[in-house]
Write an enzyme that holds these catalytic residues in place. Structure first.
Site, PDB file in Angstrom:
ATOM      1  N   GLY A   8       0.816  -1.212   0.000  1.00  0.00           N
ATOM      2  CA  GLY A   8       0.000   0.000   0.000  1.00  0.00           C
ATOM      3  C   GLY A   8       0.842   1.251   0.000  1.00  0.00           C
ATOM      4  O   GLY A   8       0.549   2.227   0.692  1.00  0.00           O
ATOM      5  N   THR A  10       1.509   3.553  -2.297  1.00  0.00           N
ATOM      6  CA  THR A  10       1.281   4.661  -3.222  1.00  0.00           C
ATOM      7  C   THR A  10       0.431   5.788  -2.652  1.00  0.00           C
ATOM      8  O   THR A  10       0.197   6.784  -3.336  1.00  0.00           O
ATOM      9  CB  THR A  10       0.624   4.156  -4.525  1.00  0.00           C
ATOM     10  OG1 THR A  10      -0.627   3.520  -4.206  1.00  0.00           O
ATOM     11  CG2 THR A  10       1.533   3.177  -5.247  1.00  0.00           C
ATOM     12  N   GLY A  12      -1.271   7.703   1.337  1.00  0.00           N
ATOM     13  CA  GLY A  12      -1.471   7.699   2.781  1.00  0.00           C
ATOM     14  C   GLY A  12      -0.242   7.344   3.589  1.00  0.00           C
ATOM     15  O   GLY A  12       0.874   7.809   3.325  1.00  0.00           O
ATOM     16  N   ARG A  33      -1.089  -1.184  -6.328  1.00  0.00           N
ATOM     17  CA  ARG A  33      -1.827  -1.519  -7.545  1.00  0.00           C
ATOM     18  C   ARG A  33      -1.693  -0.450  -8.621  1.00  0.00           C
ATOM     19  O   ARG A  33      -1.906  -0.724  -9.795  1.00  0.00           O
ATOM     20  CB  ARG A  33      -3.311  -1.719  -7.208  1.00  0.00           C
ATOM     21  CG  ARG A  33      -3.585  -2.941  -6.344  1.00  0.00           C
ATOM     22  CD  ARG A  33      -5.058  -3.045  -5.980  1.00  0.00           C
ATOM     23  NE  ARG A  33      -5.492  -1.932  -5.145  1.00  0.00           N
ATOM     24  CZ  ARG A  33      -6.752  -1.707  -4.799  1.00  0.00           C
ATOM     25  NH1 ARG A  33      -7.709  -2.511  -5.234  1.00  0.00           N
ATOM     26  NH2 ARG A  33      -7.060  -0.679  -4.033  1.00  0.00           N
ATOM     27  N   TYR A 150     -15.280  -4.151   9.918  1.00  0.00           N
ATOM     28  CA  TYR A 150     -13.968  -3.491   9.875  1.00  0.00           C
ATOM     29  C   TYR A 150     -13.241  -3.698  11.197  1.00  0.00           C
ATOM     30  O   TYR A 150     -12.053  -4.069  11.207  1.00  0.00           O
ATOM     31  CB  TYR A 150     -14.108  -1.994   9.580  1.00  0.00           C
ATOM     32  CG  TYR A 150     -12.780  -1.264   9.644  1.00  0.00           C
ATOM     33  CD1 TYR A 150     -11.792  -1.509   8.691  1.00  0.00           C
ATOM     34  CD2 TYR A 150     -12.489  -0.374  10.678  1.00  0.00           C
ATOM     35  CE1 TYR A 150     -10.569  -0.877   8.757  1.00  0.00           C
ATOM     36  CE2 TYR A 150     -11.272   0.266  10.745  1.00  0.00           C
ATOM     37  CZ  TYR A 150     -10.303   0.006   9.778  1.00  0.00           C
ATOM     38  OH  TYR A 150      -9.077   0.634   9.852  1.00  0.00           O
ATOM     39  N   GLY A 181      -5.119   5.953  15.383  1.00  0.00           N
ATOM     40  CA  GLY A 181      -6.497   6.399  15.477  1.00  0.00           C
ATOM     41  C   GLY A 181      -6.863   7.119  14.202  1.00  0.00           C
ATOM     42  O   GLY A 181      -6.526   6.677  13.096  1.00  0.00           O
ATOM     43  N   LEU A 182      -7.507   8.268  14.325  1.00  0.00           N
ATOM     44  CA  LEU A 182      -7.952   9.026  13.161  1.00  0.00           C
ATOM     45  C   LEU A 182      -6.761   9.668  12.443  1.00  0.00           C
ATOM     46  O   LEU A 182      -6.061  10.500  13.004  1.00  0.00           O
ATOM     47  CB  LEU A 182      -8.945  10.105  13.596  1.00  0.00           C
ATOM     48  CG  LEU A 182     -10.327   9.574  14.025  1.00  0.00           C
ATOM     49  CD1 LEU A 182     -11.021  10.571  14.932  1.00  0.00           C
ATOM     50  CD2 LEU A 182     -11.173   9.256  12.802  1.00  0.00           C
ATOM     51  N   THR A 185      -6.203  10.885   5.747  1.00  0.00           N
ATOM     52  CA  THR A 185      -5.725  10.387   4.455  1.00  0.00           C
ATOM     53  C   THR A 185      -6.948  10.200   3.563  1.00  0.00           C
ATOM     54  O   THR A 185      -8.010  10.751   3.830  1.00  0.00           O
ATOM     55  CB  THR A 185      -4.989   9.039   4.627  1.00  0.00           C
ATOM     56  OG1 THR A 185      -5.932   8.058   5.105  1.00  0.00           O
ATOM     57  CG2 THR A 185      -3.834   9.163   5.624  1.00  0.00           C
TER      58      THR A 185
END
Length: 250
Positions: A8, A10, A12, A33, A150, A181-182, A185
């Site tokens: 992952g 690419t 955030g 991806r 989730y 946490g929060l 992104t």
């Protein structure tokens, strides 16, 4: 020079981590991806450190295995694995949830993490050294309304991380989790299926964590001496006390 593989990578947290680790002298294997973004990042970061890219969806176990097996020296020995790829899809009560959303979260957050780990752990085991950092979530520590699946996927990551740490202990492999946490992104935009207005509201009225904040935590974890393992670390912004308690300035 240690080599880090980041899934992952690419956007955030993954993107911020790739840039931060490259700036601090780590060779990088970027996984994602988006082939166009991977190529751009490779060109940018190759000016600083050796960089390789792998294009695959973590849900495709055969592609994961073949792509990682295709790595050539100096990238074929992964010193540090950062399992960052993950997504939330939907925010609905369990009786109204989408099975497609459930599949996506379990396939990416849980099975994808396992597929990538399975492709890399044997080489770490054989060398009797390595480090794995799984990006979890505060959703793996508590459950909030409408978070059901989730939260379940991130609770699974929490349990799997502990299981990895126990099972890989004889091989000097450090295993830990960073649980944000929060973080501001594209996370909420993905969760709300491109509804930017709804996603933006998640971060209004307070200062959320930024991707760079988590990248800095990961840098700290991977630069500890060999006898130090950051086993489990939860990071929240000052305004957040839990998944349901958040101080906003309206």
């Amino acid at each position: 020079m240690k080599t880090v593989l980041i899934t992952g990578a690419t956007s955030g947290i993954g993107l911020a981590t790739a840039i931060t680790l490259a700036e601090n002298g780590f060779a990088i294997v970027l996984c994602g991806r988006n082939t166009e973004k991977l190529a751009e990042l490779k060109e940018e970061l190759s000016a600083v450190v050796p960089v390789e890219t792998l294009a695959f969806d973590v849900r495709d176990k055969d592609m994961v295995a073949s792509q990682i097996a295709s790595l050539k020296a100096p990238f074929n020995e992964i010193d540090i694995l950062i399992n960052n790829a993950g997504n939330a899809h939907g925010l609905d009560p369990i009786d109204k949830g989408s099975i497609d959303d459930w599949d996506a979260m379990m396939d990416i957050n849980v099975k994808g993490l396992l597929y990538v780990s399975n492709a890399i752990i044997p080489q770490m085991r054989d060398r009797k050294r390595g480090q794995i950092i799984n990006i979890g979530s505060t959703a793996g520590k508590e459950v909030y309304p409408n978070g059901n699946v989730y939260c379940g996927s991130k609770h699974a990551v929490d349990a799997i991380t502990t299981g990895m740490r126990l099972d890989l202990n004889p091989y000097n492999i450090r295993v830990g989790a960073v649980n944000p946490g929060l973080v501001e992104t594209n996370f909420s935009e993905v969760r709300f299926k491109g509804d930017s207005e709804r996603a933006d509201k998640v971060y209004q009225g307070y200062l959320a964590l930024q991707a760079q904040d988590i990248a800095d935590v990961i840098l700290f974890a991977v630069t500890r001496p060999a006898h130090v393992n950051i086993a489990d670390l939860t990071v929240m912004c000052t305004s957040q006390a839990s998944s349901t308690v958040l101080k906003k300035e309206l």
